[in-house]
Design an enzyme around this catalytic site. Structure first.
Site, PDB file in Angstrom:
ATOM      1  N   SER A 186       0.867  -1.186   0.000  1.00  0.00           N
ATOM      2  CA  SER A 186       0.000   0.000   0.000  1.00  0.00           C
ATOM      3  C   SER A 186       0.894   1.223   0.000  1.00  0.00           C
ATOM      4  O   SER A 186       2.081   1.132   0.349  1.00  0.00           O
ATOM      5  CB  SER A 186      -0.846   0.000   1.278  1.00  0.00           C
ATOM      6  OG  SER A 186      -1.567   1.204   1.428  1.00  0.00           O
ATOM      7  N   TYR A 200      -2.386   0.033  10.792  1.00  0.00           N
ATOM      8  CA  TYR A 200      -2.306  -0.406   9.389  1.00  0.00           C
ATOM      9  C   TYR A 200      -0.973  -0.017   8.755  1.00  0.00           C
ATOM     10  O   TYR A 200      -0.333  -0.845   8.099  1.00  0.00           O
ATOM     11  CB  TYR A 200      -3.470   0.204   8.607  1.00  0.00           C
ATOM     12  CG  TYR A 200      -3.569  -0.249   7.165  1.00  0.00           C
ATOM     13  CD1 TYR A 200      -3.722  -1.594   6.843  1.00  0.00           C
ATOM     14  CD2 TYR A 200      -3.533   0.681   6.117  1.00  0.00           C
ATOM     15  CE1 TYR A 200      -3.832  -2.002   5.515  1.00  0.00           C
ATOM     16  CE2 TYR A 200      -3.643   0.280   4.790  1.00  0.00           C
ATOM     17  CZ  TYR A 200      -3.797  -1.065   4.492  1.00  0.00           C
ATOM     18  OH  TYR A 200      -3.895  -1.474   3.186  1.00  0.00           O
TER      19      TYR A 200
HETATM   20  P1  NAP Z   1     -11.164  -6.402   0.057  1.00  0.00           P
HETATM   21  O1  NAP Z   1     -12.144  -6.307  -1.060  1.00  0.00           O
HETATM   22  O2  NAP Z   1     -11.676  -6.278   1.456  1.00  0.00           O
HETATM   23  O3  NAP Z   1     -10.342  -7.765  -0.116  1.00  0.00           O
HETATM   24  C1  NAP Z   1      -9.566  -8.315   0.918  1.00  0.00           C
HETATM   25  C2  NAP Z   1      -9.333  -9.771   0.599  1.00  0.00           C
HETATM   26  O4  NAP Z   1      -8.479 -10.324   1.607  1.00  0.00           O
HETATM   27  C3  NAP Z   1     -10.630 -10.583   0.603  1.00  0.00           C
HETATM   28  O5  NAP Z   1     -10.637 -11.418  -0.509  1.00  0.00           O
HETATM   29  C4  NAP Z   1     -10.530 -11.393   1.887  1.00  0.00           C
HETATM   30  O6  NAP Z   1     -11.145 -12.664   1.716  1.00  0.00           O
HETATM   31  C5  NAP Z   1      -9.017 -11.564   2.004  1.00  0.00           C
HETATM   32  N1  NAP Z   1      -8.618 -11.936   3.347  1.00  0.00           N
HETATM   33  C6  NAP Z   1      -8.740 -11.220   4.501  1.00  0.00           C
HETATM   34  N2  NAP Z   1      -8.297 -11.957   5.535  1.00  0.00           N
HETATM   35  C7  NAP Z   1      -7.874 -13.154   5.020  1.00  0.00           C
HETATM   36  C8  NAP Z   1      -7.324 -14.323   5.593  1.00  0.00           C
HETATM   37  N3  NAP Z   1      -7.103 -14.431   6.913  1.00  0.00           N
HETATM   38  N4  NAP Z   1      -7.006 -15.346   4.780  1.00  0.00           N
HETATM   39  C9  NAP Z   1      -7.231 -15.270   3.443  1.00  0.00           C
HETATM   40  N5  NAP Z   1      -7.750 -14.180   2.836  1.00  0.00           N
HETATM   41  C10 NAP Z   1      -8.081 -13.143   3.626  1.00  0.00           C
HETATM   42  O7  NAP Z   1     -10.057  -5.254  -0.077  1.00  0.00           O
HETATM   43  P2  NAP Z   1      -8.968  -4.943  -1.239  1.00  0.00           P
HETATM   44  O8  NAP Z   1      -8.906  -3.472  -1.339  1.00  0.00           O
HETATM   45  O9  NAP Z   1      -9.217  -5.735  -2.458  1.00  0.00           O
HETATM   46  O10 NAP Z   1      -7.639  -5.423  -0.488  1.00  0.00           O
HETATM   47  C11 NAP Z   1      -6.665  -6.266  -1.100  1.00  0.00           C
HETATM   48  C12 NAP Z   1      -5.279  -5.846  -0.631  1.00  0.00           C
HETATM   49  O11 NAP Z   1      -4.999  -4.525  -1.106  1.00  0.00           O
HETATM   50  C13 NAP Z   1      -5.097  -5.791   0.893  1.00  0.00           C
HETATM   51  O12 NAP Z   1      -3.832  -6.316   1.224  1.00  0.00           O
HETATM   52  C14 NAP Z   1      -5.153  -4.300   1.192  1.00  0.00           C
HETATM   53  O13 NAP Z   1      -4.467  -3.977   2.374  1.00  0.00           O
HETATM   54  C15 NAP Z   1      -4.486  -3.756  -0.054  1.00  0.00           C
HETATM   55  N6  NAP Z   1      -4.742  -2.342  -0.348  1.00  0.00           N
HETATM   56  C16 NAP Z   1      -6.021  -1.874  -0.506  1.00  0.00           C
HETATM   57  C17 NAP Z   1      -6.224  -0.536  -0.785  1.00  0.00           C
HETATM   58  C18 NAP Z   1      -7.599   0.067  -0.944  1.00  0.00           C
HETATM   59  O14 NAP Z   1      -7.729   1.304  -0.881  1.00  0.00           O
HETATM   60  N7  NAP Z   1      -8.635  -0.724  -1.192  1.00  0.00           N
HETATM   61  C19 NAP Z   1      -5.126   0.327  -0.910  1.00  0.00           C
HETATM   62  C20 NAP Z   1      -3.842  -0.189  -0.753  1.00  0.00           C
HETATM   63  C21 NAP Z   1      -3.656  -1.523  -0.489  1.00  0.00           C
HETATM   64  P3  NAP Z   1     -12.003 -13.462   2.798  1.00  0.00           P
HETATM   65  O15 NAP Z   1     -12.626 -12.440   3.706  1.00  0.00           O
HETATM   66  O16 NAP Z   1     -12.994 -14.223   1.961  1.00  0.00           O
HETATM   67  O17 NAP Z   1     -11.018 -14.360   3.482  1.00  0.00           O
END
Ligand code: NAP
Length: 262
Positions: A150, A163
């Site tokens: 991130s 975070y």
């Molecule tokens: P999201 O839609 O909430 O997706 C998060 C994913 O992580 C879900 O598929 C969830 O699946 C999975 N997850 C959470 N805990 C888990 C566990 N214990 N084991 C396996 N899978 C797990 O959010 P996203 O934005 O796509 O996030 C994806 C990545 O991008 C994350 O690492 C986040 O920190 C990063 N990120 C996001 C943003 C943003 O603004 N959205 C910005 C920078 C970085 P289940 O709940 O089904 O397990």
């Protein structure tokens, strides 16, 4: 942009391939957001994608659509990771995407359960998955580890230390591998997104839709597909090209603390 996974031929070793002949990419956290979009992009680029998350039924629906494989995965649980890796078969690409944030509070009011969740999922989850799959990635002759950290891995912001500290730690673990595996046929790419509209803020604010929507109000955030396309580009470069780090933000975001809203 080439749509073919890169050839490992410049390393000499034959890659391990599933019976279909496609190289395999594992995507963690593939049940929603960036992970789900990445699974679709990698499948379109010719990979057999193994999708992992706790909500395996969501992964199954996407796997059916892209001729991939869905497996239950909890990256915070060693037994779950071991079973997932044993079932995944030979793997060439690992996308460490599972993760997220819980809460937004000053350190003086830190909820240690939220901190524990963020460290277990983002940091130890990435370490567990990478450690388990490194032998297969190296054996593939052209391995690739993409870790979705991130811009929170590059900056700090008020009320975000749970975070930002987890993302910094995840990033440091990932970047260290670049040196430790130097000379081995495996590449390491860190993807640092800014604001992406997914379930991220819903999870962070524990289902508070209004608070989640306010994060993206008055600007055009990135979509999960915007980030996935970059990962697809990374995974289709020739074997000698390592994109070490890619920072991707919406035009209206200059930093974690500075956005333009109209
Ligand atoms: P999201 O839609 O909430 O997706 C998060 C994913 O992580 C879900 O598929 C969830 O699946 C999975 N997850 C959470 N805990 C888990 C566990 N214990 N084991 C396996 N899978 C797990 O959010 P996203 O934005 O796509 O996030 C994806 C990545 O991008 C994350 O690492 C986040 O920190 C990063 N990120 C996001 C943003 C943003 O603004 N959205 C910005 C920078 C970085 P289940 O709940 O089904 O397990």
């Amino acid at each position: 942009m080439s749509t073919e996974p890169s050839s490992p031929s410049d390393h000499g070793d034959a890659p391990s391939r599933p019976p279909s002949g496609r190289r395999t990419a594992v995507v963690t956290g593939a049940s929603s957001g960036i992970g789900a979009a990445t699974a679709r992009v990698l499948a379109a680029a010719g990979y057999h994608v193994v999708l992992g998350a706790r909500r395996v039924e969501r992964c199954q629906a996407i796997a059916a659509e892209i001729d991939g494989t869905a497996l239950a995965l909890d990256v915070t649980d060693q037994e779950s990771v071991d079973a997932f890796v044993a079932a995944a078969g030979p793997v060439s690409v690992l996308v460490n995407n599972a993760g997220g944030a819980k809460g937004l509070a000053p350190l003086a009011e830190a909820d240690l359960n939220d901190w524990r969740w963020m460290w277990e999922t983002n940091v130890l989850g990435t370490v567990r998955m990478t450690k388990a799959l490194l032998p297969a990635l190296v054996a593939s002759g052209d391995g690739l580890v993409v870790t979705v950290t991130s811009t929170a891995a590059l900056e700090t912001y008020d009320n975000g230390s749970g975070y930002t500290s987890a993302k910094h730690a995840q990033a440091v673990a990932h970047r260290t591998l670049r040196g430790e595996l130097l000379g081995q046929p495996v590449r390491f790419t860190e993807i640092c997104p800014g604001l992406v509209e997914t379930d991220f803020s819903r999870v962070r604010f524990k289902g508070d839709e209004e608070r989640a929507a306010a994060v993206y109000a008055g600007l055009t955030p990135l979509t999960a597909e915007d980030v996935a396309e970059v990962i697809g580009f990374v995974a289709t470069r020739p074997a000698h090209v390592d994109l070490d780090q890619v920072v991707i933000r919406p035009r209206e975001q200059a930093s974690s603390m500075r956005v333009h809203r109209s």
